[in-house]
Scaffold this motif. Structure first.
Motif, PDB file in Angstrom:
ATOM      1  N   PHE A  27      40.073  35.913  32.993  1.00 55.53           N
ATOM      2  CA  PHE A  27      38.748  35.822  32.374  1.00 55.53           C
ATOM      3  C   PHE A  27      38.165  37.212  32.151  1.00 55.53           C
ATOM      4  CE2 PHE A  27      34.034  35.142  33.063  1.00 55.53           C
ATOM      5  CZ  PHE A  27      33.787  34.710  31.779  1.00 55.53           C
ATOM      6  N   PHE A  28      38.359  38.088  33.112  1.00 53.40           N
ATOM      7  CA  PHE A  28      37.901  39.474  32.962  1.00 53.40           C
ATOM      8  C   PHE A  28      38.541  40.115  31.722  1.00 53.40           C
ATOM      9  CE2 PHE A  28      38.197  44.055  33.899  1.00 53.40           C
ATOM     10  CZ  PHE A  28      36.880  44.348  34.229  1.00 53.40           C
ATOM     11  N   GLN A  29      39.853  39.947  31.597  1.00 49.85           N
ATOM     12  CA  GLN A  29      40.562  40.485  30.416  1.00 49.85           C
ATOM     13  C   GLN A  29      40.070  39.816  29.135  1.00 49.85           C
ATOM     14  OE1 GLN A  29      44.870  40.459  30.651  1.00 49.85           O
ATOM     15  NE2 GLN A  29      44.818  41.036  32.812  1.00 49.85           N
ATOM     16  N   SER A  30      39.844  38.518  29.197  1.00 57.25           N
ATOM     17  CA  SER A  30      39.393  37.792  28.009  1.00 57.25           C
ATOM     18  C   SER A  30      38.050  38.336  27.529  1.00 57.25           C
ATOM     19  CB  SER A  30      39.260  36.295  28.319  1.00 57.25           C
ATOM     20  OG  SER A  30      40.491  35.775  28.776  1.00 57.25           O
ATOM     21  N   ARG A  31      37.157  38.608  28.457  1.00 59.74           N
ATOM     22  CA  ARG A  31      35.851  39.149  28.064  1.00 59.74           C
ATOM     23  C   ARG A  31      35.991  40.531  27.446  1.00 59.74           C
ATOM     24  NH1 ARG A  31      31.008  37.078  30.106  1.00 59.74           N
ATOM     25  NH2 ARG A  31      30.110  39.160  30.264  1.00 59.74           N
ATOM     26  N   GLN A  32      36.869  41.340  28.019  1.00 57.60           N
ATOM     27  CA  GLN A  32      37.065  42.683  27.460  1.00 57.60           C
ATOM     28  C   GLN A  32      37.627  42.631  26.046  1.00 57.60           C
ATOM     29  OE1 GLN A  32      39.306  44.978  30.490  1.00 57.60           O
ATOM     30  NE2 GLN A  32      37.344  46.010  30.760  1.00 57.60           N
ATOM     31  N   GLN A  33      38.541  41.683  25.830  1.00 57.60           N
ATOM     32  CA  GLN A  33      39.224  41.631  24.528  1.00 57.60           C
ATOM     33  C   GLN A  33      38.556  40.657  23.559  1.00 57.60           C
ATOM     34  OE1 GLN A  33      43.465  41.530  24.601  1.00 57.60           O
ATOM     35  NE2 GLN A  33      43.610  42.626  26.549  1.00 57.60           N
ATOM     36  N   GLY A  34      37.599  39.902  24.023  1.00 59.12           N
ATOM     37  CA  GLY A  34      36.886  39.000  23.127  1.00 59.12           C
ATOM     38  C   GLY A  34      37.684  37.793  22.682  1.00 59.12           C
ATOM     39  N   LYS A  35      38.732  37.484  23.390  1.00 55.23           N
ATOM     40  CA  LYS A  35      39.532  36.280  23.094  1.00 55.23           C
ATOM     41  C   LYS A  35      40.230  35.829  24.369  1.00 55.23           C
ATOM     42  CE  LYS A  35      43.657  38.881  22.099  1.00 55.23           C
ATOM     43  NZ  LYS A  35      44.701  39.347  21.228  1.00 55.23           N
ATOM     44  N   ILE A  36      40.709  34.584  24.379  1.00 54.09           N
ATOM     45  CA  ILE A  36      41.361  34.077  25.589  1.00 54.09           C
ATOM     46  C   ILE A  36      42.641  34.853  25.891  1.00 54.09           C
ATOM     47  CG2 ILE A  36      42.504  32.086  26.645  1.00 54.09           C
ATOM     48  CD1 ILE A  36      40.668  30.259  25.058  1.00 54.09           C
ATOM     49  N   CYS A  37      42.723  35.461  27.069  1.00 57.09           N
ATOM     50  CA  CYS A  37      43.950  36.145  27.511  1.00 57.09           C
ATOM     51  C   CYS A  37      44.610  35.307  28.603  1.00 57.09           C
ATOM     52  CB  CYS A  37      43.609  37.516  28.086  1.00 57.09           C
ATOM     53  SG  CYS A  37      42.954  38.649  26.856  1.00 57.09           S
ATOM     54  N   ARG A  38      45.915  35.452  28.727  1.00 54.93           N
ATOM     55  CA  ARG A  38      46.655  34.698  29.739  1.00 54.93           C
ATOM     56  C   ARG A  38      47.239  35.639  30.788  1.00 54.93           C
ATOM     57  NH1 ARG A  38      48.022  29.488  28.387  1.00 54.93           N
ATOM     58  NH2 ARG A  38      49.918  29.508  29.652  1.00 54.93           N
ATOM     59  N   VAL A  39      47.253  35.185  32.038  1.00 55.82           N
ATOM     60  CA  VAL A  39      47.980  35.884  33.103  1.00 55.82           C
ATOM     61  C   VAL A  39      48.999  34.891  33.651  1.00 55.82           C
ATOM     62  CG1 VAL A  39      47.837  36.842  35.433  1.00 55.82           C
ATOM     63  CG2 VAL A  39      46.074  37.412  33.743  1.00 55.82           C
ATOM     64  N   GLU A  40      50.266  35.083  33.258  1.00 52.83           N
ATOM     65  CA  GLU A  40      51.318  34.206  33.780  1.00 52.83           C
ATOM     66  C   GLU A  40      51.670  34.680  35.187  1.00 52.83           C
ATOM     67  OE1 GLU A  40      52.000  31.689  31.917  1.00 52.83           O
ATOM     68  OE2 GLU A  40      51.335  32.351  29.924  1.00 52.83           O
ATOM     69  N   ASN A  41      52.199  33.799  36.007  1.00 53.86           N
ATOM     70  CA  ASN A  41      52.619  34.150  37.364  1.00 53.86           C
ATOM     71  C   ASN A  41      51.523  34.853  38.161  1.00 53.86           C
ATOM     72  OD1 ASN A  41      55.210  33.257  36.536  1.00 53.86           O
ATOM     73  ND2 ASN A  41      55.577  35.257  35.620  1.00 53.86           N
ATOM     74  N   ALA A  42      50.374  34.220  38.205  1.00 50.00           N
ATOM     75  CA  ALA A  42      49.248  34.782  38.945  1.00 50.00           C
ATOM     76  C   ALA A  42      49.653  35.037  40.392  1.00 50.00           C
ATOM     77  CB  ALA A  42      48.067  33.810  38.901  1.00 50.00           C
ATOM     78  N   ASP A  43      49.131  36.112  40.951  1.00 49.65           N
ATOM     79  CA  ASP A  43      49.493  36.503  42.312  1.00 49.65           C
ATOM     80  C   ASP A  43      48.227  36.707  43.141  1.00 49.65           C
ATOM     81  OD1 ASP A  43      50.665  37.433  44.591  1.00 49.65           O
ATOM     82  OD2 ASP A  43      51.002  39.461  43.798  1.00 49.65           O
ATOM     83  N   THR A  44      47.868  35.674  43.888  1.00 50.58           N
ATOM     84  CA  THR A  44      46.681  35.748  44.746  1.00 50.58           C
ATOM     85  C   THR A  44      46.752  34.646  45.794  1.00 50.58           C
ATOM     86  OG1 THR A  44      44.277  35.419  44.842  1.00 50.58           O
ATOM     87  CG2 THR A  44      45.426  34.350  43.016  1.00 50.58           C
TER      88      THR A  44
END
Lengths: 314, 314
Positions: B207-224
């Motif tokens: 979501f942080f990346q999506s806001r920066q880029q102004g479009k939906i971004c994906r993070v595959e293989n999330a690590d948390t």
């Protein structure tokens, strides 16, 4: 003291205390409910993490505005310290030598002076008297043997009835009897069908003995992990109230207290101190007891040494 | 979907869900509040120990009454299983091979069928499609990309405003964005001065990346460790709502999540899962951030493997 006094007390203190949640947990019902619901009155979320500020604040509001010098090893100390800070009344607490550092910090945090004196109740009461004489002003307030304190603690039951009036059994721990005498008065004068049950640890079962013998009995050198319930006897003011309004007295071993702490921790996600889990331990220790309807348990406090807690929960 | 829809939804679901407490803790204020108050919206005390039943129940009430086959590894699974049991709707949940036994048991407990399929989201979505084709009836419900689900999750904010309208900052975790898009809609349409802040773990900061880029971004293989927040992206339905109403996006390392779990455990007495403690971790991870008023944090869930919990709290 009657129900109306507790209602008036609530008007006096309600804006300064927390209205604590009455929680319900399906997993707890499945484990212990026998087809009825279990509700938890979470006084562990009260200010200073125990129900004691209700009575302490009411007492400081109603009595002459003079400095307070009193004895406590735990939750009442923190509560009086907090109430004194609210009302600009100087507070001195006499604590035993072996007081836990968490409870001493919790007391100092609100500005009270802490004086350490011996290991027995008597040594601490003597120190309170000595300080009052030396200072020439002030008074002491009992944590339970005081009608103003009892009124305040009775507001726990008042909130429960407001939150969910349709229950059958009400369980609370009995130490000096302040919480229970206030709550039992409120409940029985609201509806005599509420069944009121007082629970004590085996190692401090003075109320159980008192009921059997029909007079106040003492247990010196109480032996239990429930440090909030170690007072040698119920108060003289509490006794006739308890005798009139409490339907049943139940006794539980420390092991059942630990097990009820574990249920609350694992199934509900709550950190409760041993005294606070003692009411629920009645269901653990007495599987033969059959509820006739939904049950309310007062979780009276959450002030526990985290190192000990982690060991108990292993 | 607007504020009125969320209010209507609340009328629909309120008698079946828990109204969870909004807790305040002085020790937490002292540690993290910087002179302002911290309030905790305790969805860990919701049925099935997370906020998810709100949206699941609303969706099952509004949609055609046909069997549900859906994918979830955790809290949504338990919520749909519970909602199906309430409404007599058969539920099948597709879960990953590595699902925790506690979450599988929590799902089966309410009567849902559990089907295990692979380790990736795609494998599980494929299995959902296969089952729906084979059975010839039923539908799938997204845990977040669904207006009925979003309405339900928005009732968290509705309750907060009813419980205590005078706050400034509202923090909630962002995974797929269901909770946050519902809550942000309710808050901003109630008062644009509420500041709404979405919090994510570093290892799933789509979501942080999506806001920066102004479009939906994906993070595959999330690590948390925050397993409830591992969805690769926010939903297509959620994104425009989040983009319109969320004021700020904050990212936190897992270590800050563990530290906020520890504060909640030691200072308040609450067992919170990593996803549920992520909103509060914003204060731990960003000491430079200055509150302008009182803060509300949604503790979104309490379903945590107790063995892992004990290790994290050591």
């Amino acid at each position: 003291m009657n129900k109306k006094d507790i209602e008036n007390c609530y008007e006096r203190i309600r804006t300064r205390i927390q209205r604590t949640p009455l929680l319900h947990s399906d997993p707890l019902d499945s484990r212990l409910g026998k087809g009825h619901k279990i509700y938890l009155k979470c006084e562990n979320f009260q200010i200073t993490r125990s129900y004691k500020p209700r009575g302490a604040l009411n007492a400081l509001l109603k009595k002459p505005k003079v400095p307070v010098v009193t004895r406590s090893s735990g939750n009442f100390a923190q509560a009086v310290s907090w109430a004194g800070a609210q009302l600009d009344i100087p507070v001195t607490i006499v604590m035993p030598e072996n007081v836990s550092s968490i409870k001493m910090e919790g007391t100092r945090k609100w500005g009270a002076e802490v004086v350490i004196a011996g290991t027995t109740y008597q040594e601490q009461y003597d120190k309170v008297d000595e300080l009052l004489r030396q200072r020439g002003e002030g008074h002491s307030i009992s944590a339970f043997n005081d009608l103003d304190v009892i009124e305040g603690q009775g507001t726990v039951a008042l909130e429960v009835v407001e939150q969910m009036p349709a229950f059958r059994h009400f369980f609370a721990p009995v130490g000096g009897g302040g919480l229970m005498s206030g709550c039992a008065t409120y409940l029985k004068e609201t509806d005599p069908n509420y069944e009121v049950i007082g629970v004590e640890p085996e190692g401090a079962a003075d109320f159980f003995q008192s009921r059997q013998q029909g007079k106040i009995c003492r247990v010196e050198n109480a032996d239990t992990i429930a440090d909030g319930l170690r007072s040698p006897s119920v108060g003289e003011i509490n006794w006739p109230i308890l005798n009139r309004y409490v339907d049943e007295s139940m006794v539980v071993p420390d092991q059942a207290i630990i097990e009820s702490m574990r249920y609350l921790f694992e199934e509900v996600g709550l950190v409760i101190e041993p005294s606070g889990a003692t009411s629920l331990a009645a269901l653990v220790a007495h599987p033969e007891w059959e509820p006739k309807g939904d049950m309310v348990f007062v979780l009276s406090g959450g002030n526990v040494d985290m190192k000990k807690f982690m060991v108990w929960m292993r």
